[in-house]
Motif scaffolding. Structure first.
Motif, PDB file in Angstrom:
ATOM      1  N   GLU A   4       0.817  -1.210   0.000  1.00 37.43           N
ATOM      2  CA  GLU A   4       0.000   0.000   0.000  1.00 37.43           C
ATOM      3  C   GLU A   4       0.855   1.266   0.000  1.00 37.43           C
ATOM      4  O   GLU A   4       0.376   2.351  -0.318  1.00 37.43           O
ATOM      5  N   ALA A   5       2.126   1.153   0.352  1.00 38.16           N
ATOM      6  CA  ALA A   5       2.998   2.316   0.429  1.00 38.16           C
ATOM      7  C   ALA A   5       3.580   2.702  -0.929  1.00 38.16           C
ATOM      8  O   ALA A   5       4.175   3.764  -1.052  1.00 38.16           O
ATOM      9  N   LYS A   6       3.381   1.882  -1.934  1.00 37.69           N
ATOM     10  CA  LYS A   6       3.993   2.124  -3.242  1.00 37.69           C
ATOM     11  C   LYS A   6       3.609   3.482  -3.823  1.00 37.69           C
ATOM     12  O   LYS A   6       4.464   4.234  -4.289  1.00 37.69           O
ATOM     13  N   ASP A   7       2.322   3.816  -3.806  1.00 38.59           N
ATOM     14  CA  ASP A   7       1.876   5.093  -4.349  1.00 38.59           C
ATOM     15  C   ASP A   7       2.454   6.269  -3.571  1.00 38.59           C
ATOM     16  O   ASP A   7       2.867   7.265  -4.155  1.00 38.59           O
ATOM     17  N   ALA A   8       2.493   6.149  -2.259  1.00 40.00           N
ATOM     18  CA  ALA A   8       3.046   7.223  -1.431  1.00 40.00           C
ATOM     19  C   ALA A   8       4.532   7.416  -1.724  1.00 40.00           C
ATOM     20  O   ALA A   8       5.012   8.549  -1.807  1.00 40.00           O
ATOM     21  N   LEU A   9       5.258   6.320  -1.887  1.00 37.62           N
ATOM     22  CA  LEU A   9       6.684   6.426  -2.204  1.00 37.62           C
ATOM     23  C   LEU A   9       6.907   7.047  -3.578  1.00 37.62           C
ATOM     24  O   LEU A   9       7.840   7.848  -3.758  1.00 37.62           O
ATOM     25  N   ASN A  10       6.057   6.724  -4.529  1.00 33.93           N
ATOM     26  CA  ASN A  10       6.178   7.333  -5.853  1.00 33.93           C
ATOM     27  C   ASN A  10       5.907   8.833  -5.797  1.00 33.93           C
ATOM     28  O   ASN A  10       6.607   9.622  -6.439  1.00 33.93           O
ATOM     29  N   ARG A  11       4.901   9.252  -5.027  1.00 35.56           N
ATOM     30  CA  ARG A  11       4.631  10.689  -4.872  1.00 35.56           C
ATOM     31  C   ARG A  11       5.810  11.379  -4.193  1.00 35.56           C
ATOM     32  O   ARG A  11       6.203  12.480  -4.587  1.00 35.56           O
ATOM     33  N   PHE A  12       6.369  10.720  -3.185  1.00 40.21           N
ATOM     34  CA  PHE A  12       7.521  11.260  -2.463  1.00 40.21           C
ATOM     35  C   PHE A  12       8.705  11.441  -3.416  1.00 40.21           C
ATOM     36  O   PHE A  12       9.375  12.465  -3.411  1.00 40.21           O
ATOM     37  N   LYS A  13       8.936  10.441  -4.270  1.00 44.42           N
ATOM     38  CA  LYS A  13      10.029  10.495  -5.242  1.00 44.42           C
ATOM     39  C   LYS A  13       9.818  11.644  -6.223  1.00 44.42           C
ATOM     40  O   LYS A  13      10.752  12.391  -6.524  1.00 44.42           O
ATOM     41  N   MET A  14       8.594  11.796  -6.719  1.00 53.51           N
ATOM     42  CA  MET A  14       8.294  12.872  -7.671  1.00 53.51           C
ATOM     43  C   MET A  14       8.484  14.242  -7.023  1.00 53.51           C
ATOM     44  O   MET A  14       9.006  15.164  -7.647  1.00 53.51           O
ATOM     45  N   LYS A  49       9.298  11.123 -15.221  1.00 51.14           N
ATOM     46  CA  LYS A  49       8.026  10.762 -15.835  1.00 51.14           C
ATOM     47  C   LYS A  49       7.531   9.491 -15.166  1.00 51.14           C
ATOM     48  O   LYS A  49       8.306   8.779 -14.528  1.00 51.14           O
ATOM     49  N   GLN A  50       6.247   9.228 -15.286  1.00 53.40           N
ATOM     50  CA  GLN A  50       5.699   8.003 -14.718  1.00 53.40           C
ATOM     51  C   GLN A  50       6.325   6.814 -15.432  1.00 53.40           C
ATOM     52  O   GLN A  50       6.526   6.844 -16.639  1.00 53.40           O
ATOM     53  N   GLY A  51       6.656   5.786 -14.698  1.00 52.22           N
ATOM     54  CA  GLY A  51       7.242   4.588 -15.290  1.00 52.22           C
ATOM     55  C   GLY A  51       8.758   4.657 -15.348  1.00 52.22           C
ATOM     56  O   GLY A  51       9.410   5.171 -14.455  1.00 52.22           O
ATOM     57  N   TYR A  52       9.288   4.167 -16.439  1.00 50.35           N
ATOM     58  CA  TYR A  52      10.735   4.004 -16.609  1.00 50.35           C
ATOM     59  C   TYR A  52      11.444   5.338 -16.781  1.00 50.35           C
ATOM     60  O   TYR A  52      11.028   6.178 -17.586  1.00 50.35           O
TER      61      TYR A  52
END
Length: 62
Positions: free
Chosen positions: A9-19, A30-33
């Motif tokens: 469940e933390a995957k989306d939060a980590l992606n937002r944090f990274k962005m 960009k989203q993805g690769y």
């Protein structure tokens, strides 16, 4: 070893944090690769993430 998230469940939060961290250091993700990033750009994003995590931890200790 497989790259598994301990808390899926933390995957989306980590992606937002990274962005957010990337935006702060001026790296356009960009989203993805994002394999076209230089080592310097990728390191800047990772470094900013660590910096923010340490700051949050220090704030929680007060």
């Amino acid at each position: 070893m497989a790259n598994k998230n301990v808390v899926p469940e933390a995957k989306d939060a980590l992606n937002r944090f990274k962005m957010e961290a990337a935006s702060e250091v001026g790296v356009n993700l960009k989203q993805g690769y994002n394999g076209d990033l230089t080592s310097k750009q990728a390191g800047s994003v990772g470094g900013q993430m660590v910096k923010k995590m340490i700051k949050a931890y220090e704030e929680s200790m007060k």
